[in-house]
Enzyme design. Structure first.
Site, PDB file in Angstrom:
ATOM      1  CE  LYS A  22      58.792  96.509  45.838  1.00  0.00           C
ATOM      2  NZ  LYS A  22      59.619  96.124  44.691  1.00  0.00           N
ATOM      3  CG  ASN A  23      61.955  99.483  44.826  1.00  0.00           C
ATOM      4  OD1 ASN A  23      61.609  98.315  44.974  1.00  0.00           O
ATOM      5  ND2 ASN A  23      61.435 100.272  43.901  1.00  0.00           N
ATOM      6  CB  CYS A 117      58.113  91.369  34.279  1.00  0.00           C
ATOM      7  SG  CYS A 117      58.299  93.128  34.326  1.00  0.00           S
ATOM      8  NE  ARG A 122      61.313  95.796  35.211  1.00  0.00           N
ATOM      9  CZ  ARG A 122      60.811  95.868  36.445  1.00  0.00           C
ATOM     10  NH1 ARG A 122      59.659  95.301  36.713  1.00  0.00           N
ATOM     11  NH2 ARG A 122      61.460  96.483  37.393  1.00  0.00           N
ATOM     12  CG  ASP A 307      57.763 102.245  41.154  1.00  0.00           C
ATOM     13  OD1 ASP A 307      57.507 101.709  40.065  1.00  0.00           O
ATOM     14  OD2 ASP A 307      58.716 101.887  41.874  1.00  0.00           O
ATOM     15  NE  ARG A 399      56.782  91.342  43.625  1.00  0.00           N
ATOM     16  CZ  ARG A 399      56.864  92.201  42.617  1.00  0.00           C
ATOM     17  NH1 ARG A 399      55.912  92.271  41.738  1.00  0.00           N
ATOM     18  NH2 ARG A 399      57.910  92.962  42.474  1.00  0.00           N
TER      19      ARG A 399
END
Ligand code: UD1
Length: 420
Positions: A22-23, A117, A122, A307, A399
């Site tokens: 994803k990233n 968030c 952030r 993560d 997500r």
């Protein structure tokens, strides 16, 4: 809102094919804005954030086509808008990644300023200062970043503190079409940043220093579309390996790059797992072994990724002894702790450090998490907790984890979705 119901099943076994990262996919999708001809991307995961990115690009006039293998062709030759509206940035912070390419190629961009968030404030100040250093005029008006440049951006010497992944990516994309040479110092070295740089180089950019903390970008006048395949998702792979560790199982993840997970694999070994790798598979064997506690400090790549913090925290919650996990990247990334406590975990938090005293078992409960990896950790806990665990707010999971129920079913986990 969908929920996932997870229950204890005993051992898992088999193989899981890992999806595209994803990233890496998100910045590469936004990078398509830089090319004058169409680009074709493969190994892009089917995820909510990817759908949001495509929606955003389409809203700017990018033509998007999918083929029967779900490869995506993107043509940014006729843009109609250079704006990322609040509604989209609000659902996905990574939308900020259109700022660099739009400003670099068209000399203008209007992007909603992402708010804070769940995991912290952030900010995006480093993205903005870097582009200002390249000669952009940037104002923040009514919640929007309004950026303009008089002609091409100018190469600049930019140092970034702290290390920022999307900041490095945004400035990289701004710099590739700038006039002259840009130095990005203290750049993020995450494999996803390198994947973006390789993609841009294939399009005709001149970036050197890939994988190091200094990226040198010699600006070029134009970039052309290419075919490109996104790297595998190291965090998805690490999450399934953690599932195997927690359930004392043997599991192989395929289509991965073990080099991207070096330190994580070291920590699995320290936790008592037997790890074997080939060029593109990793097998974790935890059968008949006991989980040992491991101390962790999160840090930018190549050190331990934030993560993977929540997943290791669940492993430690069930390990034989006490451990600490220090989170140095985000100030509020322990929201899973109070939920895990409701399942019987024994964890205390002081500042940015969690102290975890392993317990023999967890018990199922309705739980809720407010970010992606925290939600994943609650599913992991549900795999071994006695009774049913109901994980609310599944949209966080959607997500970042492609086909999560299907993948878990394949290895024998009990997990199903309840839709309202
Ligand atoms: C990316 C990843 C995310 C991962 C994180 C850290 C994507 C889409 N997301 O997020 O999964 O958890 O890297 O590996 O790739 N900061 C500033 N000013 C800035 C930018 C960042 O102070 O302008 C700070 C942040 O508040 C944070 C730290 O830098 O404390 C690192 O954040 P950053 O690397 O930017 O995270 P993201 O790129 O948003």
């Amino acid at each position: 809102m969908d929920k996932l119901v997870v229950s204890c099943q005993g051992e898992l076994s088999g193989n899981i094919e890992i999806s595209g990262a994803k990233n890496a996919a998100l910045p590469i999708l936004m990078g398509c804005l830089l090319a004058e001809t169409p680009t074709k991307l493969s190994n892009v995961p089917h995820l909510m954030d990817v759908t949001t990115s495509i929606q955003l690009l389409a809203s700017m006039g990018v033509d998007v086509l999918f083929d029967e293998h779900l490869n995506i062709e993107l043509d940014a030759s006729h843009l109609t808008s250079k704006e990322a509206p609040y509604e989209l940035v609000n659902t996905m912070r990574a939308s900020i990644l259109v700022l660099g390419p739009l400003l670099g190629r068209f000399g203008e961009a209007k992007v909603s300023l992402p708010g804070g968030c769940a995991i912290g404030s952030r900010p995006v100040d480093i993205h903005i200062h870097g582009m200002q250093k390249m000669g952009a005029d940037i104002q923040v008006e009514q919640g929007y970043i309004i950026a303009k440049s008089n002609g091409r951006l100018k190469g600049a010497d930019i140092s970034m503190t702290p290390v920022t992944v999307t900041g490095t990516e945004n400035l990289l994309m701004a710099a590739v079409l700038a006039e002259g040479t840009t130095y990005l110092r203290n750049a993020a070295r995450e494999p996803e940043v390198t994947d973006l740089a390789e993609f841009l180089n294939k399009m005709g950019a001149k970036i050197s220093g890939l994988g190091t903390s200094t990226l040198v970008i010699e600006g070029v006048e134009r970039l052309s579309g290419v075919e490109y395949s996104v790297i595998p998702d190291r965090i998805e792979a690490g999450t399934y390996l953690a599932a195997a560790a927690i359930t004392k199982s043997k599991l192989t993840v395929t289509k991965v790059n073990p080099k991207h997970l070096s330190i994580v694999l070291d920590k699995f070994t320290e936790a008592g797992a037997d790890i074997t790798c080939t060029a593109n598979t990793i097998t974790l064997d935890m059968r008949n072994r006991s989980l040992k506690p491991v101390n962790i400090v999160t840090d930018p790549y190549p050190l331990f990724p934030t993560d993977m913090q929540a997943q290791f925290l669940v492993m430690n919650a069930l390990a034989d002894g006490e451990s600490t996990i220090q989170e140095t990247i985000f100030e509020n990334r322990f929201m899973h702790v109070s939920e895990l406590a409701r399942m019987g975990a024994d964890i205390s938090i002081e500042g940015n450090t969690a102290t975890i005293r392993g317990v023999k078992k967890l018990h199922g409960a309705p739980v809720m998490a407010t970010d992606l990896r925290a939600s994943a950790s609650l599913i992991l806990a549900g795999l071994v907790a006695e009774g049913e665990t109901i994980v609310n707010r599944v949209y966080h999971i959607d997500r970042g984890y492609e086909l999560i129920e299907e993948k878990f079913h394949k290895i024998g986990a009990h997990i199903y979705r309840l839709s309202d």
